[in-house]
Design an enzyme around this catalytic site. Structure first.
Site, short mmCIF file in Angstrom:
data_model
loop_
_atom_site.label_atom_id
_atom_site.label_comp_id
_atom_site.label_asym_id
_atom_site.label_seq_id
_atom_site.Cartn_x
_atom_site.Cartn_y
_atom_site.Cartn_z
N GLY A 287 0.73 -1.30 -0.19
CA GLY A 287 0.03 0.39 0.06
C GLY A 287 0.69 1.16 -0.12
N TRP B 156 1.99 3.09 -2.34
CA TRP B 156 1.58 3.96 -3.59
C TRP B 156 0.52 4.72 -2.86
CZ3 TRP B 156 3.00 2.34 -9.09
CH2 TRP B 156 4.60 2.68 -9.45
N ASP C 143 -5.75 -5.75 -5.41
CA ASP C 143 -4.51 -6.54 -5.02
C ASP C 143 -5.09 -7.99 -4.99
OD1 ASP C 143 -1.66 -6.60 -5.03
OD2 ASP C 143 -1.83 -7.68 -4.20
N ASP D 89 -8.06 -10.19 -8.83
CA ASP D 89 -7.44 -10.25 -9.52
C ASP D 89 -7.22 -9.38 -11.16
OD1 ASP D 89 -5.96 -11.39 -11.98
OD2 ASP D 89 -5.91 -13.32 -11.46
N ASP E 20 1.59 -1.06 -10.11
CA ASP E 20 2.93 -1.41 -9.76
C ASP E 20 3.67 -2.96 -9.57
OD1 ASP E 20 5.79 -0.95 -9.01
OD2 ASP E 20 5.18 -0.83 -6.82
N LYS F 219 5.03 -0.60 -13.82
CA LYS F 219 6.07 -0.92 -14.01
C LYS F 219 6.14 -2.05 -15.04
CE LYS F 219 7.44 -3.53 -10.51
NZ LYS F 219 7.54 -3.22 -8.74
N1 SAM Z 1 3.00 -0.22 -5.61
C1 SAM Z 1 3.42 -1.21 -4.32
C2 SAM Z 1 3.43 -0.46 -2.61
O1 SAM Z 1 3.88 0.50 -2.73
O2 SAM Z 1 3.18 -1.05 -1.78
C3 SAM Z 1 3.90 -2.35 -3.99
C4 SAM Z 1 3.09 -3.80 -4.90
S1 SAM Z 1 4.26 -4.78 -5.24
C5 SAM Z 1 5.44 -4.82 -6.07
C6 SAM Z 1 3.47 -6.22 -6.23
C7 SAM Z 1 2.51 -6.25 -6.40
O3 SAM Z 1 1.51 -6.67 -7.41
C8 SAM Z 1 1.86 -7.99 -5.19
O4 SAM Z 1 1.49 -6.80 -3.65
C9 SAM Z 1 1.14 -8.60 -5.53
O5 SAM Z 1 0.07 -8.95 -4.86
C10 SAM Z 1 0.36 -8.10 -7.04
N2 SAM Z 1 -0.53 -8.64 -7.68
C11 SAM Z 1 0.70 -9.44 -8.75
N3 SAM Z 1 -0.70 -9.97 -9.46
C12 SAM Z 1 -2.21 -9.51 -9.71
C13 SAM Z 1 -2.62 -9.77 -10.26
N4 SAM Z 1 -2.83 -10.47 -11.20
N5 SAM Z 1 -3.78 -8.88 -9.80
C14 SAM Z 1 -3.79 -8.29 -8.78
N6 SAM Z 1 -2.56 -7.72 -7.79
C15 SAM Z 1 -1.68 -8.81 -7.98
#
Ligand code: SAM
Length: 323
Positions: free
Chosen positions: A53, A55, A82, A98, A123, A163
């Site tokens: 969280g 961002w 997420d 998702d 992200d 990203k």
């Molecule tokens: N921006 C976040 C922060 O600042 O705290 C960090 C994000 S983290 C690098 C990547 C996130 O992508 C993870 O929490 C993961 O659960 C989520 N993620 C990956 N695939 C996903 C999907 N298909 N749907 C939703 N979230 C997804």
């Protein structure tokens, strides 16, 4: 590896704890904003792949909280999504789902009550396997899923930040993004390690072709068309290079048919910008901590549902014999 050694290894990890961010990633979005002014005039924003969280915290601190303090009766709407649950953040509606599923896209849209978003950030990152081609492919699929949501919720003229992994076929992504946004940049914030292939696309002035805005848009066909053009051009360039290497420069089919040469390369190029204060710390460096003044700080928000909880439960279920 102890917690203080991580503080030493990573100045942004330490700084995030000091400034109350849940993750060091917050600085990436803040540094992108310094270079691109992405929050100006934003009233509705979406944070895709938002956990834990940081961002969303940036969106809350930059958009929601100032509006609240100013007594704005309609503060900005921020929707965060997420797969993982997230602890609450003031002014942020949280959805667990998702982003590649249509149901999640519909849920996001429903929170905007017909009002389009001005900004979508993503992200998202899959669990990295270390196999670069696979990681890059899965990352690109997440970005394409995010684009479907963008087509459904972003207003014309709006901004999308996401990203990417800069792998071998990243130019394909650029071509696809350029079909929707006339301005596409690649940003590498100082808080993102140089050693990482991660970077961020900043796409401005959303301008979907007719029929592409709104839910259920014909995005897939557009992206497939862009991919076909990309691979045809790449094949033509290879053919031309092979002809040149064989002494027949300029005789290849690529040039004969008007493809190849520098024009397609330029069309696929996007400006690259390194952003963030040079004096703000080096994400790849290890810093010495003064043992006399060093205080260990706890993480701002422990993970809500970390995978290790399942692993421990499984291990206990298996008789505590370990995994
Ligand atoms: N921006 C976040 C922060 O600042 O705290 C960090 C994000 S983290 C690098 C990547 C996130 O992508 C993870 O929490 C993961 O659960 C989520 N993620 C990956 N695939 C996903 C999907 N298909 N749907 C939703 N979230 C997804």
């Amino acid at each position: 590896m102890g917690k203080s050694s991580k503080d030493k290894r990573d100045i942004f990890y330490r700084k995030a704890k000091e400034e109350g961010w849940r993750a060091r990633s917050a600085y990436k979005l803040l540094q992108i904003d310094e270079a691109f002014d992405i929050f100006s005039g934003v009233e509705h924003a979406v944070d895709l792949c938002a956990a834990p969280g940081s961002w969303s915290q940036v969106l809350s601190r930059k958009l929601f909280l100032p509006a609240l303090r100013a007594g704005n009766p309609n503060p900005p709407t921020i929707v965060a999504v997420d797969l993982q649950p997230m602890a609450p953040i003031e002014g942020v509606v949280q959805l667990q789902g998702d982003i590649t599923s249509e149901a999640t896209a519909k849920q996001v849209i429903s929170h905007f009550h017909g009002q389009p978003a001005d900004l979508v950030v993503c992200d998202g990152a899959p669990d990295v396997t270390g196999l670069h081609d696979l990681d890059e492919y899965v990352q690109a699929q997440l970005l394409l899923a995010a684009l479907s949501i963008v087509c459904a919720v972003l207003r014309p003229g709006g901004t999308f930040v996401a990203k990417i992994f800069r792998g071998k076929d990243v130019a394909l992504l650029y071509s696809q993004l350029k079909m929707l946004f006339p301005e596409v940049y690649v940003a590498k914030p100082k808080s993102s390690r140089n050693s990482s292939i991660e970077a961020f696309v900043v796409c401005r002035r959303f301008d979907p072709p007719p029929g592409l805005a709104g839910p259920g848009c014909a995005l897939q066909a557009l992206l497939a068309g862009a991919a076909e053009d990309y691979f045809n051009t790449a094949a033509a360039e290879e053919e031309q290079a092979a002809a040149a290497a064989g002494g027949g420069a300029g005789q290849g089919t690529g040039q004969a048919s008007g493809r190849g040469g520098v024009a397609p390369l330029l069309a696929r190029a996007v400006p690259f910008l390194s952003c963030g204060d040079l004096s703000g710390g080096d994400a790849d460096r290890t810093y010495d901590l003064d043992p006399a003044t060093y205080v260990r700080l706890e993480p701002v928000q422990p993970p809500t549902a970390p995978n290790y909880k399942t692993a421990i439960a499984l291990a206990k279920g298996a008789g505590g014999g370990g995994l």
